[in-house]
Motif scaffolding. Structure first.
Motif, PDB file in Angstrom:
ATOM      1  N   VAL A   1       2.583  38.379  29.385  1.00 15.56           N
ATOM      2  CA  VAL A   1       2.495  39.828  29.215  1.00 15.56           C
ATOM      3  C   VAL A   1       3.795  40.464  29.699  1.00 15.56           C
ATOM      4  O   VAL A   1       4.294  40.147  30.780  1.00 15.56           O
ATOM      5  N   VAL A   2       4.333  41.386  28.907  1.00 15.11           N
ATOM      6  CA  VAL A   2       5.626  41.996  29.204  1.00 15.11           C
ATOM      7  C   VAL A   2       5.442  43.323  29.940  1.00 15.11           C
ATOM      8  O   VAL A   2       4.617  44.151  29.559  1.00 15.11           O
ATOM      9  N   GLY A   3       6.233  43.519  30.999  1.00 17.07           N
ATOM     10  CA  GLY A   3       6.301  44.794  31.704  1.00 17.07           C
ATOM     11  C   GLY A   3       7.708  45.349  31.580  1.00 17.07           C
ATOM     12  O   GLY A   3       8.686  44.597  31.695  1.00 17.07           O
ATOM     13  N   ILE A   4       7.828  46.649  31.331  1.00 15.11           N
ATOM     14  CA  ILE A   4       9.142  47.257  31.095  1.00 15.11           C
ATOM     15  C   ILE A   4       9.278  48.531  31.921  1.00 15.11           C
ATOM     16  O   ILE A   4       8.429  49.418  31.863  1.00 15.11           O
ATOM     17  N   GLY A   5      10.373  48.624  32.690  1.00 11.91           N
ATOM     18  CA  GLY A   5      10.711  49.835  33.414  1.00 11.91           C
ATOM     19  C   GLY A   5      12.063  50.343  32.955  1.00 11.91           C
ATOM     20  O   GLY A   5      12.989  49.554  32.758  1.00 11.91           O
ATOM     21  N   VAL A   6      12.172  51.649  32.775  1.00 11.91           N
ATOM     22  CA  VAL A   6      13.422  52.249  32.282  1.00 11.91           C
ATOM     23  C   VAL A   6      13.779  53.434  33.169  1.00 11.91           C
ATOM     24  O   VAL A   6      12.948  54.310  33.422  1.00 11.91           O
ATOM     25  N   GLY A   7      15.019  53.470  33.637  1.00 15.12           N
ATOM     26  CA  GLY A   7      15.496  54.580  34.445  1.00 15.12           C
ATOM     27  C   GLY A   7      16.622  55.324  33.756  1.00 15.12           C
ATOM     28  O   GLY A   7      17.383  54.741  32.980  1.00 15.12           O
ATOM     29  N   GLY A   8      16.727  56.611  34.032  1.00 16.89           N
ATOM     30  CA  GLY A   8      17.826  57.411  33.515  1.00 16.89           C
ATOM     31  C   GLY A   8      17.577  58.098  32.195  1.00 16.89           C
ATOM     32  O   GLY A   8      18.419  58.857  31.725  1.00 16.89           O
ATOM     33  N   LEU A   9      16.424  57.864  31.583  1.00 13.34           N
ATOM     34  CA  LEU A   9      16.112  58.541  30.314  1.00 13.34           C
ATOM     35  C   LEU A   9      15.551  59.937  30.548  1.00 13.34           C
ATOM     36  O   LEU A   9      15.787  60.849  29.754  1.00 13.34           O
ATOM     37  N   GLY A  10      14.776  60.063  31.611  1.00 14.13           N
ATOM     38  CA  GLY A  10      14.118  61.336  31.874  1.00 14.13           C
ATOM     39  C   GLY A  10      14.242  61.720  33.330  1.00 14.13           C
ATOM     40  O   GLY A  10      14.955  61.079  34.109  1.00 14.13           O
ATOM     41  N   MET A  11      13.552  62.769  33.718  1.00 15.53           N
ATOM     42  CA  MET A  11      13.597  63.262  35.084  1.00 15.53           C
ATOM     43  C   MET A  11      12.855  62.353  36.066  1.00 15.53           C
ATOM     44  O   MET A  11      12.876  62.588  37.272  1.00 15.53           O
TER      45      MET A  11
ATOM     46  N   PRO B   1      11.683  57.861  36.291  1.00 13.16           N
ATOM     47  CA  PRO B   1      11.678  56.588  35.574  1.00 13.16           C
ATOM     48  C   PRO B   1      10.334  56.389  34.885  1.00 13.16           C
ATOM     49  O   PRO B   1       9.319  56.954  35.301  1.00 13.16           O
ATOM     50  N   LEU B   2      10.343  55.596  33.825  1.00 14.14           N
ATOM     51  CA  LEU B   2       9.101  55.450  33.068  1.00 14.14           C
ATOM     52  C   LEU B   2       8.760  53.990  32.822  1.00 14.14           C
ATOM     53  O   LEU B   2       9.625  53.114  32.804  1.00 14.14           O
ATOM     54  N   ARG B   3       7.492  53.766  32.690  1.00 16.31           N
ATOM     55  CA  ARG B   3       6.998  52.483  32.223  1.00 16.31           C
ATOM     56  C   ARG B   3       6.813  52.594  30.716  1.00 16.31           C
ATOM     57  O   ARG B   3       6.116  53.494  30.231  1.00 16.31           O
ATOM     58  N   ALA B   4       7.453  51.708  29.965  1.00 18.63           N
ATOM     59  CA  ALA B   4       7.470  51.807  28.498  1.00 18.63           C
ATOM     60  C   ALA B   4       6.193  51.198  27.917  1.00 18.63           C
ATOM     61  O   ALA B   4       6.199  50.111  27.333  1.00 18.63           O
ATOM     62  N   LEU B   5       5.105  51.921  28.032  1.00 18.17           N
ATOM     63  CA  LEU B   5       3.796  51.421  27.611  1.00 18.17           C
ATOM     64  C   LEU B   5       3.726  51.152  26.113  1.00 18.17           C
ATOM     65  O   LEU B   5       3.113  50.168  25.678  1.00 18.17           O
ATOM     66  N   GLN B   6       4.323  52.031  25.314  1.00 20.97           N
ATOM     67  CA  GLN B   6       4.278  51.853  23.863  1.00 20.97           C
ATOM     68  C   GLN B   6       5.028  50.584  23.441  1.00 20.97           C
ATOM     69  O   GLN B   6       4.569  49.833  22.574  1.00 20.97           O
ATOM     70  N   VAL B   7       6.159  50.337  24.060  1.00 18.18           N
ATOM     71  CA  VAL B   7       6.924  49.122  23.746  1.00 18.18           C
ATOM     72  C   VAL B   7       6.179  47.885  24.233  1.00 18.18           C
ATOM     73  O   VAL B   7       6.107  46.870  23.535  1.00 18.18           O
ATOM     74  N   GLU B   8       5.621  47.963  25.440  1.00 21.79           N
ATOM     75  CA  GLU B   8       4.841  46.833  25.954  1.00 21.79           C
ATOM     76  C   GLU B   8       3.726  46.456  24.989  1.00 21.79           C
ATOM     77  O   GLU B   8       3.506  45.265  24.702  1.00 21.79           O
ATOM     78  N   GLU B   9       3.017  47.454  24.491  1.00 22.15           N
ATOM     79  CA  GLU B   9       1.909  47.195  23.572  1.00 22.15           C
ATOM     80  C   GLU B   9       2.420  46.595  22.263  1.00 22.15           C
ATOM     81  O   GLU B   9       1.825  45.649  21.728  1.00 22.15           O
ATOM     82  N   ALA B  10       3.530  47.120  21.749  1.00 24.69           N
ATOM     83  CA  ALA B  10       4.077  46.611  20.491  1.00 24.69           C
ATOM     84  C   ALA B  10       4.518  45.158  20.620  1.00 24.69           C
ATOM     85  O   ALA B  10       4.441  44.380  19.651  1.00 24.69           O
ATOM     86  N   LEU B  11       4.971  44.758  21.795  1.00 25.13           N
ATOM     87  CA  LEU B  11       5.478  43.396  21.992  1.00 25.13           C
ATOM     88  C   LEU B  11       4.364  42.362  22.122  1.00 25.13           C
ATOM     89  O   LEU B  11       4.633  41.156  22.085  1.00 25.13           O
ATOM     90  N   ARG B  12       3.133  42.820  22.289  1.00 26.77           N
ATOM     91  CA  ARG B  12       2.021  41.875  22.436  1.00 26.77           C
ATOM     92  C   ARG B  12       1.819  41.015  21.187  1.00 26.77           C
ATOM     93  O   ARG B  12       1.335  39.887  21.269  1.00 26.77           O
ATOM     94  N   THR B  13       2.170  41.564  20.037  1.00 29.87           N
ATOM     95  CA  THR B  13       1.822  40.892  18.779  1.00 29.87           C
ATOM     96  C   THR B  13       3.036  40.430  17.986  1.00 29.87           C
ATOM     97  O   THR B  13       2.911  40.134  16.805  1.00 29.87           O
ATOM     98  N   VAL B  14       4.212  40.373  18.617  1.00 32.53           N
ATOM     99  CA  VAL B  14       5.405  39.957  17.874  1.00 32.53           C
ATOM    100  C   VAL B  14       6.026  38.722  18.514  1.00 32.53           C
ATOM    101  O   VAL B  14       5.779  38.410  19.687  1.00 32.53           O
ATOM    102  N   ASP B  15       6.850  38.045  17.727  1.00 33.39           N
ATOM    103  CA  ASP B  15       7.635  36.920  18.224  1.00 33.39           C
ATOM    104  C   ASP B  15       8.841  37.487  18.954  1.00 33.39           C
ATOM    105  O   ASP B  15       9.739  38.070  18.338  1.00 33.39           O
ATOM    106  N   ARG B  16       8.880  37.336  20.266  1.00 42.89           N
ATOM    107  CA  ARG B  16       9.938  37.968  21.045  1.00 42.89           C
ATOM    108  C   ARG B  16      11.286  37.270  20.916  1.00 42.89           C
ATOM    109  O   ARG B  16      12.284  37.740  21.477  1.00 42.89           O
ATOM    110  N   THR B  17      11.345  36.162  20.203  1.00 41.24           N
ATOM    111  CA  THR B  17      12.639  35.545  19.898  1.00 41.24           C
ATOM    112  C   THR B  17      13.197  36.024  18.569  1.00 41.24           C
ATOM    113  O   THR B  17      14.312  35.660  18.188  1.00 41.24           O
TER     114      THR B  17
END
Length: 285
Positions: free
Chosen positions: A204-214, A216-232
């Motif tokens: 399961v992938v976890g993603i944190g991103v800083g500097g985009l907004g006021m 930091p955010l957890r990229a929940l939409q990207v995490e969900e999208a990566l569940r069903t794809v070949d990450r290579t």
């Protein structure tokens, strides 16, 4: 510029610190951010309580299947810890990129997070790790995710009298994989944007991103999208990473002289694509 006048208390125990904070005192840990804002008169606490003598707030230790990091642990300790290098080198990488050696020697993980800078190297990495904080007050104890600590630019969600006492990193296992990258104007400078990716032992992938907004955010939409794809697969990852724009809708965008919101999003998306493919290939090797 000199600071405004303030009362000072040196706490020898957590109970003493919490008692002082219950009367309105503000905690002083490393002071690398707080003292500077006081000198600029951007902050003027009437009472400071020095918590550096509270040994219970220090150190790294195994916590069940995870890791407990005391809030008073110096960033330099994270940068040099053999255990962190073995189990979570991407968190150590973020620590090593935090400011300069003098600041790392004094700055603490708790203070770094509570200062609530949305570009914090440590915050985005801990968010990717799905780390939680223990928050204490005289009224009790609560836990919250690292991303829940941030209310806005340099504003946190702690109530009066509350103190972060520890950071808890779950899934403390050698099989976990991760990476951290940032775009900075200079080595060990404040990042323009930063991205951290963690893949746990279940894939399961976890993603944190800083500097985009006021904050930091957890990229929940990207995490969900990566569940069903070949990450290579770079094309599949590119499509999933494009969901970062949807995640940005949850925070107020950050634009300053170092980059517009659009530029920051483009850079963060590119970094994210690279890290996802990199961690997937590391799993295969």
């Amino acid at each position: 510029m000199r600071t405004a006048t303030f009362e000072f208390t040196r706490a020898a125990s957590l109970d003493e610190a919490l008692a002082a904070m219950a009367t309105g005192a503000q905690a002083l840990a490393g002071g690398q951010s707080l003292v500077q804002t006081m000198k600029l008169r951007q902050a003027a606490p009437a009472h400071l309580v020095d918590i550096n003598g509270v040994d219970d707030l220090r150190g790294l230790a195994s916590d069940g299947d995870g890791l407990r990091i005391g809030a008073l642990t110096r960033i330099a300790e994270l940068a040099s810890s053999p255990d962190l290098a073995r189990h979570c080198p991407w968190l150590q990488d973020a620590a090593r990129r935090t400011a300069d050696v003098q600041v790392r020697n004094r700055g603490t993980i708790g203070g770094n997070l509570c200062f609530a800078d949305p570009r914090s190297n440590l915050a985005s990495t801990l968010i990717s790790l799905r780390a939680e904080l223990t928050v204490r007050s005289r009224g009790g104890t609560r836990r919250l995710g690292v991303e829940e600590l941030f209310a806005g630019f340099r504003r946190n969600t702690l109530a009066a009298g509350e103190l972060v006492t520890a950071v808890h990193v779950p899934g403390w296992a050698p099989a976990a994989r991760g990476a951290y990258r940032e775009l900075s104007r200079q080595p060990n400078g404040v990042p323009v944007v930063n991205v951290a990716v963690t893949v746990n032992t279940d894939g399961v992938v976890g993603i944190g991103v800083g500097g985009l907004g006021m904050r930091p955010l957890r990229a929940l939409q990207v995490e969900e999208a990566l569940r069903t794809v070949d990450r290579t697969d770079p094309d599949a990852v590119r499509t999933a990473a494009g969901r970062l724009a949807d995640d940005l809708g949850a925070v107020e965008p950050l634009t300053d002289l170092h980059g517009s919101a659009e530029y920051r999003l483009d850079v963060a998306t590119a970094l994210l694509r690279r890290l996802v493919v990199e961690t997937a290939r590391t799993e295969e090797s």
